[in-house]
Design a protein around this motif. Structure first.
Motif, mmCIF file in Angstrom:
data_model
loop_
_atom_site.group_PDB
_atom_site.id
_atom_site.type_symbol
_atom_site.label_atom_id
_atom_site.label_comp_id
_atom_site.label_asym_id
_atom_site.label_seq_id
_atom_site.Cartn_x
_atom_site.Cartn_y
_atom_site.Cartn_z
ATOM 1 N N LYS A 183 0.821 -1.204 0.000
ATOM 2 C CA LYS A 183 0.000 0.000 0.000
ATOM 3 C C LYS A 183 0.857 1.256 0.000
ATOM 4 C CE LYS A 183 -3.716 2.228 2.621
ATOM 5 N NZ LYS A 183 -4.631 2.120 3.799
ATOM 6 N N ASN A 184 1.912 1.257 0.778
ATOM 7 C CA ASN A 184 2.865 2.371 0.796
ATOM 8 C C ASN A 184 4.243 1.819 1.148
ATOM 9 O OD1 ASN A 184 3.077 2.291 3.764
ATOM 10 N ND2 ASN A 184 0.987 3.175 3.731
ATOM 11 N N GLN A 185 5.237 2.690 1.160
ATOM 12 C CA GLN A 185 6.610 2.237 1.375
ATOM 13 C C GLN A 185 6.789 1.595 2.741
ATOM 14 O OE1 GLN A 185 9.527 5.364 1.067
ATOM 15 N NE2 GLN A 185 11.261 3.967 1.105
ATOM 16 N N ARG A 186 6.173 2.153 3.759
ATOM 17 C CA ARG A 186 6.341 1.626 5.114
ATOM 18 C C ARG A 186 5.765 0.217 5.250
ATOM 19 N NH1 ARG A 186 7.393 3.536 10.160
ATOM 20 N NH2 ARG A 186 6.383 2.485 11.905
ATOM 21 N N THR A 187 4.552 0.031 4.761
ATOM 22 C CA THR A 187 3.928 -1.287 4.864
ATOM 23 C C THR A 187 4.633 -2.308 3.975
ATOM 24 O OG1 THR A 187 2.317 -0.689 3.147
ATOM 25 C CG2 THR A 187 1.663 -0.348 5.459
ATOM 26 N N ALA A 188 5.157 -1.853 2.831
ATOM 27 C CA ALA A 188 5.878 -2.762 1.942
ATOM 28 C C ALA A 188 7.132 -3.288 2.615
ATOM 29 C CB ALA A 188 6.229 -2.049 0.638
ATOM 30 N N VAL A 189 7.899 -2.368 3.226
ATOM 31 C CA VAL A 189 9.130 -2.766 3.912
ATOM 32 C C VAL A 189 8.809 -3.672 5.099
ATOM 33 C CG1 VAL A 189 11.078 -1.926 5.272
ATOM 34 C CG2 VAL A 189 10.432 -0.743 3.172
ATOM 35 N N SER A 190 7.758 -3.328 5.849
ATOM 36 C CA SER A 190 7.385 -4.105 7.024
ATOM 37 C C SER A 190 6.967 -5.530 6.647
ATOM 38 C CB SER A 190 6.241 -3.408 7.762
ATOM 39 O OG SER A 190 5.818 -4.173 8.869
ATOM 40 N N SER A 191 6.148 -5.642 5.604
ATOM 41 C CA SER A 191 5.675 -6.969 5.207
ATOM 42 C C SER A 191 6.798 -7.819 4.621
ATOM 43 C CB SER A 191 4.518 -6.849 4.217
ATOM 44 O OG SER A 191 4.925 -6.165 3.039
ATOM 45 N N LEU A 192 7.677 -7.204 3.849
ATOM 46 C CA LEU A 192 8.827 -7.933 3.310
ATOM 47 C C LEU A 192 9.751 -8.395 4.423
ATOM 48 C CD1 LEU A 192 9.724 -5.854 0.117
ATOM 49 C CD2 LEU A 192 8.976 -8.237 0.183
ATOM 50 N N HIS A 193 9.948 -7.510 5.402
ATOM 51 C CA HIS A 193 10.788 -7.859 6.550
ATOM 52 C C HIS A 193 10.206 -9.063 7.282
ATOM 53 C CE1 HIS A 193 13.418 -7.231 10.038
ATOM 54 N NE2 HIS A 193 12.355 -7.426 10.796
ATOM 55 N N ARG A 194 8.891 -9.090 7.425
ATOM 56 C CA ARG A 194 8.230 -10.179 8.131
ATOM 57 C C ARG A 194 8.393 -11.504 7.375
ATOM 58 N NH1 ARG A 194 3.884 -7.703 9.056
ATOM 59 N NH2 ARG A 194 2.670 -8.316 7.223
ATOM 60 N N VAL A 195 8.155 -11.469 6.081
ATOM 61 C CA VAL A 195 8.231 -12.697 5.292
ATOM 62 C C VAL A 195 9.665 -13.212 5.213
ATOM 63 C CG1 VAL A 195 7.937 -13.691 2.995
ATOM 64 C CG2 VAL A 195 6.194 -12.157 3.920
ATOM 65 N N ILE A 196 10.597 -12.323 4.858
ATOM 66 C CA ILE A 196 12.003 -12.726 4.740
ATOM 67 C C ILE A 196 12.541 -13.179 6.093
ATOM 68 C CG2 ILE A 196 14.341 -11.938 4.202
ATOM 69 C CD1 ILE A 196 13.068 -10.022 2.152
#
Length: 268
Positions: free
Chosen positions: A188-201
Motif C-alpha cells: 500500500k505504501n513504502q512503510r507497509t511494503a518494507v514491514s511486510s517484506l521484513h516479516r516474510v524474509i
C-alpha cells in the motif's frame, strides 16, 4: 494485557538488538561469503603457489611436519590444512602458536612444495600483506583482536539469537501465514511494503540465521569464561612417533572416507 506488554517490550528490544548487531551481521556475512570462494580466488591470484614444476618423487609429509616443528617453536599444533588438488599444487599448513598475549596473532600459514619440501610462502594471519584471504579469515573470526575479538564475535552471535527470539514473539500470529505467503505482503505504501517484506524474509530466514549465529556464539563460548582467557607458559615442541605419511595412507583405505586435513600434535 500481559501478552500485549510482552509484545510491546519484544518489539522495542527487537529493533535495538537488530540495529546493534545489523552492521556486524552485514560484515560477517560479507567476509564469510568471500571466504567461501577463498580457494578458487587464491589460485587465480597466486599461480606461483599452485602451478609448480612436477618432480619425480614427493617429499614425505612426516619430514615436513618435523621440520616445521623445529622452525616454529612454542606451538599448540600443526595442521595440514590443504592437500594438493593436482600434481602441480602445493601443501598448505596452518601453524597454531601457543598464544602468549590476549591480542597476539597465533595463526601462521606455510605453503610447501610437495616435491622438494621447500617452503614457498609463509606468514602470519594477522598481517595483511602476505595473504589477504588469511588476514580476512582471522578478521572474520576475531576482528583481528585476538581473544577480545572472539568474545565480541560471540556476543554479536548471542545478540542476533535474541533478536530472532524477539522477532518470533512479535510475528508469532503471522508465522504460519508468512511461510505460506498468505495475506502478508502489503504494498500500500513504502512503510507497509518494507514491514511486510521484513516479516516474510525474516520468518523464512529464521531457522538458517538461528543455526548460523548460535553456532557462531557456541564456537566462541569458551571466552565467556575465565578459563578461555588463560595464557599458558611457553612449551617445547614435541612430535609423535607415528609416521604421518602412513597415517594418511591408512586413512585413505577406509571405505567412504577421504581425508581433507590432518592435525599433527606438538604437545604430548
Amino acid at each position: 494485557m500481559l501478552k500485549r506488554t510482552v509484545t510491546k517490550w519484544a518489539f522495542k528490544a527487537h529493533g535495538w538488538l537488530g540495529l546493534a548487531a545489523g552492521i556486524f551481521f552485514l560484515l560477517f556475512g560479507l567476509t564469510g561469503s568471500i571466504l567461501m570462494f577463498r580457494t578458487e580466488l587464491d589460485r587465480k591470484i597466486h599461480p606461483e603457489l599452485h602451478e609448480l614444476a612436477v618432480g619425480r618423487k614427493t617429499a614425505p609429509v612426516d619430514q615436513i611436519y618435523r621440520h616445521l616443528a623445529v622452525r616454529y617453536p612454542n606451538l599448540k599444533k600443526i595442521v595440514l590444512h590443504d592437500f594438493p588438488v593436482n600434481s602441480r599444487d602445493s601443501y598448505e599448513f596452518m601453524i597454531y602458536k601457543n598464544q602468549q598475549g590476549e591480542t597476539e596473532g597465533y595463526l601462521y600459514f606455510v605453503f610447501v612444495d610437495p616435491y622438494t619440501g621447500k617452503i614457498l610462502h609463509e606468514g602470519n594471519y594477522s598481517a595483511f600483506s602476505p595473504s589477504f584471504f588469511r588476514w580476512l579469515y582471522q578478521f572474520h573470526y576475531s576482528l583481528q583482536l585476538g581473544m577480545p575479538g572472539k568474545l565480541f564475535s560471540g556476543i554479536v552471535g548471542l545478540v542476533m539469537v535474541l533478536s530472532l527470539i524477539t522477532g518470533l514473539i512479535i510475528y508469532r500470529k503471522h508465522f504460519w501465514d508468512a511461510l505460506r505467503f498468505k495475506n502478508v505482503l502489503n504494498f500500500k505504501n513504502q512503510r507497509t511494503a518494507v514491514s511486510s517484506l521484513h516479516r516474510v524474509i525474516g520468518v523464512w530466514a529464521m531457522v538458517f540465521n538461528l543455526i548460523l549465529f548460535f553456532t557462531g556464539f557456541w564456537m566462541n563460548m569458551d571466552f565467556f569464561m575465565p578459563s578461555g582467557w588463560k595464557i599458558n607458559p611457553p612449551i617445547v615442541n614435541q612430535t609423535v612417533a607415528a609416521n604421518m605419511d602412513l597415517v594418511i595412507d591408512q586413512s585413505k583405505k577406509i571405505k567412504g572416507f577421504s581425508p581433507i586435513a590432518v592435525t599433527m600434535p606438538t604437545v604430548s
